[in-house]
Design a protein around this motif. Structure first.
Motif, PDB file in Angstrom:
ATOM      1  N   LEU A  92     -27.319 -44.925  18.660  1.00 25.85           N
ATOM      2  CA  LEU A  92     -26.788 -46.404  17.542  1.00 25.85           C
ATOM      3  C   LEU A  92     -27.135 -45.885  15.681  1.00 25.85           C
ATOM      4  O   LEU A  92     -26.129 -46.091  15.277  1.00 25.85           O
ATOM      5  N   SER A  93     -27.414 -44.224  15.502  1.00 23.63           N
ATOM      6  CA  SER A  93     -27.625 -43.597  14.112  1.00 23.63           C
ATOM      7  C   SER A  93     -25.788 -43.624  13.572  1.00 23.63           C
ATOM      8  O   SER A  93     -25.757 -44.082  12.521  1.00 23.63           O
ATOM      9  N   LEU A  94     -25.020 -43.602  14.628  1.00 29.75           N
ATOM     10  CA  LEU A  94     -23.568 -43.438  14.026  1.00 29.75           C
ATOM     11  C   LEU A  94     -23.320 -44.395  13.597  1.00 29.75           C
ATOM     12  O   LEU A  94     -22.941 -45.292  12.515  1.00 29.75           O
ATOM     13  N   GLN A  95     -23.957 -45.894  14.118  1.00 32.00           N
ATOM     14  CA  GLN A  95     -23.940 -47.310  13.693  1.00 32.00           C
ATOM     15  C   GLN A  95     -24.345 -47.975  12.842  1.00 32.00           C
ATOM     16  O   GLN A  95     -23.488 -47.972  12.153  1.00 32.00           O
ATOM     17  N   LEU A  96     -25.158 -47.563  12.648  1.00 30.63           N
ATOM     18  CA  LEU A  96     -26.293 -47.431  11.371  1.00 30.63           C
ATOM     19  C   LEU A  96     -25.319 -46.656   9.624  1.00 30.63           C
ATOM     20  O   LEU A  96     -25.515 -47.529   9.038  1.00 30.63           O
ATOM     21  N   LEU A  97     -24.993 -45.518  10.419  1.00 40.91           N
ATOM     22  CA  LEU A  97     -24.333 -45.245   9.093  1.00 40.91           C
ATOM     23  C   LEU A  97     -23.066 -45.360   8.546  1.00 40.91           C
ATOM     24  O   LEU A  97     -23.020 -45.768   7.556  1.00 40.91           O
ATOM     25  N   GLY A  98     -22.171 -45.750   9.985  1.00 46.65           N
ATOM     26  CA  GLY A  98     -21.546 -46.918   9.520  1.00 46.65           C
ATOM     27  C   GLY A  98     -21.432 -48.143   7.941  1.00 46.65           C
ATOM     28  O   GLY A  98     -20.850 -48.505   7.408  1.00 46.65           O
ATOM     29  N   GLN A  99     -22.615 -48.419   8.804  1.00 51.03           N
ATOM     30  CA  GLN A  99     -22.741 -49.963   8.320  1.00 51.03           C
ATOM     31  C   GLN A  99     -23.400 -49.845   6.827  1.00 51.03           C
ATOM     32  O   GLN A  99     -23.289 -50.023   5.602  1.00 51.03           O
ATOM     33  N   ALA A 100     -24.156 -48.566   7.193  1.00 52.47           N
ATOM     34  CA  ALA A 100     -24.367 -48.271   5.543  1.00 52.47           C
ATOM     35  C   ALA A 100     -23.639 -47.158   4.293  1.00 52.47           C
ATOM     36  O   ALA A 100     -24.160 -47.637   2.988  1.00 52.47           O
ATOM     37  N   THR A 101     -22.656 -47.424   4.608  1.00 53.28           N
ATOM     38  CA  THR A 101     -21.453 -46.503   4.488  1.00 53.28           C
ATOM     39  C   THR A 101     -20.946 -47.739   4.070  1.00 53.28           C
ATOM     40  O   THR A 101     -19.495 -47.413   2.812  1.00 53.28           O
ATOM     41  N   GLU A 102     -20.491 -48.586   4.180  1.00 50.36           N
ATOM     42  CA  GLU A 102     -19.627 -49.534   4.204  1.00 50.36           C
ATOM     43  C   GLU A 102     -19.769 -49.962   2.596  1.00 50.36           C
ATOM     44  O   GLU A 102     -18.537 -50.056   2.129  1.00 50.36           O
ATOM     45  N   PRO A 103     -20.914 -49.833   2.347  1.00 48.43           N
ATOM     46  CA  PRO A 103     -20.606 -51.141   0.437  1.00 48.43           C
ATOM     47  C   PRO A 103     -20.910 -49.494  -0.773  1.00 48.43           C
ATOM     48  O   PRO A 103     -20.308 -50.409  -1.495  1.00 48.43           O
ATOM     49  N   MET A 104     -20.322 -48.002   0.243  1.00 46.03           N
ATOM     50  CA  MET A 104     -20.590 -47.543  -0.760  1.00 46.03           C
ATOM     51  C   MET A 104     -19.196 -47.459  -1.767  1.00 46.03           C
ATOM     52  O   MET A 104     -19.449 -46.685  -2.693  1.00 46.03           O
ATOM     53  N   ARG A 105     -18.355 -48.136  -0.825  1.00 44.05           N
ATOM     54  CA  ARG A 105     -16.552 -47.649  -1.553  1.00 44.05           C
ATOM     55  C   ARG A 105     -16.918 -48.327  -2.806  1.00 44.05           C
ATOM     56  O   ARG A 105     -16.308 -48.226  -3.518  1.00 44.05           O
ATOM     57  N   HIS A 106     -17.414 -49.031  -3.046  1.00 38.67           N
ATOM     58  CA  HIS A 106     -17.500 -50.378  -4.613  1.00 38.67           C
ATOM     59  C   HIS A 106     -18.354 -49.362  -5.444  1.00 38.67           C
ATOM     60  O   HIS A 106     -19.512 -49.968  -6.769  1.00 38.67           O
ATOM     61  N   ALA A 107     -19.796 -48.597  -5.112  1.00 42.68           N
ATOM     62  CA  ALA A 107     -21.040 -48.391  -5.712  1.00 42.68           C
ATOM     63  C   ALA A 107     -20.279 -46.951  -6.967  1.00 42.68           C
ATOM     64  O   ALA A 107     -19.774 -46.565  -6.886  1.00 42.68           O
ATOM     65  N   LYS A 108     -20.688 -47.409  -8.071  1.00 43.33           N
ATOM     66  CA  LYS A 108     -20.036 -46.526  -9.150  1.00 43.33           C
ATOM     67  C   LYS A 108     -20.965 -45.553  -9.505  1.00 43.33           C
ATOM     68  O   LYS A 108     -20.008 -44.577  -9.613  1.00 43.33           O
ATOM     69  N   VAL A 109     -22.090 -44.967  -9.065  1.00 41.98           N
ATOM     70  CA  VAL A 109     -22.713 -44.307  -8.846  1.00 41.98           C
ATOM     71  C   VAL A 109     -22.506 -43.243  -8.203  1.00 41.98           C
ATOM     72  O   VAL A 109     -21.771 -41.393  -8.412  1.00 41.98           O
ATOM     73  N   LEU A 110     -21.886 -43.386  -6.892  1.00 44.70           N
ATOM     74  CA  LEU A 110     -21.268 -42.626  -5.705  1.00 44.70           C
ATOM     75  C   LEU A 110     -19.626 -42.877  -5.784  1.00 44.70           C
ATOM     76  O   LEU A 110     -19.190 -41.249  -5.577  1.00 44.70           O
ATOM     77  N   THR A 111     -19.184 -43.462  -6.168  1.00 46.84           N
ATOM     78  CA  THR A 111     -17.795 -43.218  -6.688  1.00 46.84           C
ATOM     79  C   THR A 111     -17.997 -42.134  -8.446  1.00 46.84           C
ATOM     80  O   THR A 111     -16.546 -40.877  -7.561  1.00 46.84           O
ATOM     81  N   ALA A 112     -18.779 -42.037  -8.580  1.00 47.65           N
ATOM     82  CA  ALA A 112     -18.593 -40.453 -10.101  1.00 47.65           C
ATOM     83  C   ALA A 112     -18.901 -39.821  -9.289  1.00 47.65           C
ATOM     84  O   ALA A 112     -18.985 -38.155  -9.554  1.00 47.65           O
ATOM     85  N   LEU A 113     -19.650 -39.255  -9.008  1.00 47.67           N
ATOM     86  CA  LEU A 113     -20.310 -38.666  -7.681  1.00 47.67           C
ATOM     87  C   LEU A 113     -19.205 -37.257  -7.284  1.00 47.67           C
ATOM     88  O   LEU A 113     -18.951 -36.069  -7.282  1.00 47.67           O
ATOM     89  N   MET A 114     -18.568 -38.789  -6.293  1.00 46.88           N
ATOM     90  CA  MET A 114     -17.711 -37.797  -5.720  1.00 46.88           C
ATOM     91  C   MET A 114     -16.302 -37.483  -6.432  1.00 46.88           C
ATOM     92  O   MET A 114     -15.719 -36.439  -5.779  1.00 46.88           O
ATOM     93  N   ALA A 115     -16.006 -38.494  -7.272  1.00 42.18           N
ATOM     94  CA  ALA A 115     -14.914 -37.925  -8.164  1.00 42.18           C
ATOM     95  C   ALA A 115     -15.761 -36.329  -8.568  1.00 42.18           C
ATOM     96  O   ALA A 115     -14.629 -35.649  -9.396  1.00 42.18           O
TER      97      ALA A 115
END
Length: 545
Positions: free
Chosen positions: A139-162
């Motif tokens: 169940l947590s893996l399913q929730l992880l997928g749902q939680a990370t889906e919107p992150m691809r457009h998050a500017k803060v996370l994009t900057a952190l990953m860069a």
């Protein structure tokens, strides 16, 4: 971010439930199975893989391997082979969780809850707990997928990953800290897979996170064994050093390796899972042939440093030709056993006073050490040439063996009975009545006094002290009877604390009485040799009143 934190927390709790459930259901068999993997390094390697797949925790496998090594049941080389397998086992579990079996989550959770509610045996409850934990993980893996889906457009996370992609070493460090804090490399690898699936991290950053997760996952077992013997620390430190060397060797080529591996990976998430397995397989392929010199290196880095109670200190084999010296050494070793018994009693009483269950944590280890010392004393005295001993020396040998054996029984009572009662009181948040607590503490204090007297008797063999100890044992019996009667009076008065702790109170009285009976046993042979011991307390028929 809140959804992500909740999903990771649920994943960690699911891993914990699977581990504890499997240990409660199959713990003794699993320990026996792992302990048998000492024939060769390949067998140990395979057992490490299998055990970690079952437990879903390389940390648990590491702790068992370290404890076997510390106890002398397994060599450091075999333990290191088990750890190489355990690292691969974690990768296999991670890879299995990638398959689309999320639909099983509600089924496993429902089955685990219902089965646990209707189960009565401890092994079956543990198995149901493991099922429930596995359902939570899915169940947590399913929730992880749902939680990370919107992150691809998050500017803060994009900057952190860069930033992490620009400095792979930083990505390794961040993942290592997270894995150490979570006590699970698998959780961080699964998180990296979710981020990769959402196109939030590049293959190179995903590989760096895998390296960090492997490195950080080796830290909790090392921290847990810091106070253990050097043999145990060599296992966990060697595992950490192996992973660190793997990271150091791969980091300079991380861009090339990630580009090469990404050509064979269809899915970014699968790339992370496969990289995790390949990293550990590569380390195992390099280290398995080198385990013997590696174990020798670990022994030089962490040499054995015997502490004051690391084993028998006074059983000198060279003294066996001189019975007087051998008996003196055996007596000193037995006194050391008595000192450990006193420490165990003090820990159990302190835990009872302040409701601190951690005070009981080291009692099991102390009881194991007492068992080893007792065996060492008996084997040492068995090596004496019995026909050469005079009557006094033979009696002295029998007295020492008898006292050591009785102390070993006392240790078992404290570990398996008293500690269990103390833990039950703390877990259920129970409290004795003030009168009941005072009565139990009084018997504890008399037990300390009787133990000190028994230690003195072992040294002096004084018949006056022996008579005093037997009288003290009778006093304990009378005190136990009075306390039981007082407890029944409090029950009739309806005192809530006494009603809630009735069985605990009576069981503790019984166990403390048994402990005093074992302590007083040293007095009887001495009194018998002096003609001061009756054959029976029963009044003869002709003298009945």
């Amino acid at each position: 971010m809140l959804d992500l934190c909740g999903a990771v927390a649920l994943l960690l709790w699911g891993v914990r439930m699977v581990k504890t459930g499997v240990m409660r259901a199959f713990g003794p068999r699993l320990r026996l199975w792992i302990g048998s993997a000492v024939r060769n390094r390949v067998a140990a390697f395979g057992v490490g893989i299998a055990a970690t797949i079952v437990l879903q925790s390389s940390t648990a496998t590491a702790m068992m391997a370290a404890s076997f090594t510390a106890g002398g049941f397994m060599s450091s080389m075999m333990a290191q082979a088990i750890m190489l397998g355990a690292n691969i086992g974690t990768g296999i579990v991670t890879r299995l969780l990638v398959f689309d079996i999320h639909f099983l989550a509600p089924l496993l959770i429902a089955t685990g809850v219902v089965s646990f509610s209707f189960s009565h045996s401890k092994p079956l409850k543990g198995f149901c707990r493991a099922l429930l934990g596995l359902g939570m993980m899915l169940l947590s893996l399913q929730l992880l997928g749902q939680a990370t889906e919107p992150m691809r457009h998050a500017k803060v996370l994009t900057a952190l990953m860069a930033a992490l992609e620009a400095v792979p070493v930083l990505a390794v460090a961040v993942a290592a800290v997270l894995a150490a804090a979570a006590s699970s490399s698998m959780a961080i690898v699964l998180l990296a897979m979710s981020l990769a699936t959402a196109d939030t991290v590049s293959p190179m950053t995903g590989l760096a996170l895998v390296l960090g997760a492997n490195l950080g996952g080796a830290i909790p077992p090392l921290v847990a064994t810091l106070r253990h013997q050097a043999a145990a620390r060599r296992v966990t430190f060697g595992n950490l050093l192996v992973r660190l060397l793997g990271c150091i060797l791969l980091l300079p080529f991380i861009e090339t390796v990630s580009a090469l591996l990404s050509k064979f990976a269809v899915d970014p998430g699968l790339f992370v899972a496969d990289a995790h397995i390949l990293f550990n397989i590569s380390i195992a392929a390099i280290m398995l042939p080198l385990l013997r010199p590696w174990s020798m290196l670990m022994r030089k880095i962490l040499p054995d440093a015997p502490g004051p109670r690391s084993g028998p200190l006074h059983l000198d084999a060279e003294c066996l030709d001189s019975p007087a010296l051998a008996l003196a050494g055996a007596a000193r070793e037995t006194l050391a056993i008595g000192d450990r018994i006193a420490s165990m009693l003090e820990m159990s009483l302190e835990a009872l006073r302040i409701n601190d269950i951690s005070r009981c944590a080291s009692i099991a280890d102390m009881d194991d050490e007492i068992d080893r010392l007792n065996s060492a004393v008996k084997l040492y005295l068995a090596r004496l040439d019995r026909p050469r001993l005079n009557i006094g020396e033979a009696d002295r040998s029998d007295d020492i063996i008898g006292y050591a054996t009785n102390l070993e029984h006392v240790g078992d009572i404290i570990d398996r009975n008293l500690c269990e009662l103390v833990e039950k009181k703390i877990r259920n948040q129970l409290s004795f009545s003030s009168e009941g607590a005072a009565e139990i503490e009084e018997i504890y204090n008399l037990t300390f006094s009787n133990l000190r007297m028994a230690q003195s008797i072992l040294l002096s063999m004084d018949d006056h002290l022996a008579r005093k100890l037997v009288k003290a044992k009778v006093d304990i019996r009378h005190l136990e009877e009075r306390s039981a009667a007082n407890h029944m009076s409090r029950l009739r008065e309806g005192i809530v604390e006494s009603i809630q702790t009735s069985s605990l109170h009576m069981d503790m009285l019984r166990d403390l009485k048994r402990i005093n009976a074992h302590i007083a046993a040293i007095a009887y042979p001495i009194l018998k040799r002096h003609g001061l011991l009756r054959e029976s307390r029963v009044v003869a028929v002709g003298t009945e009143r």
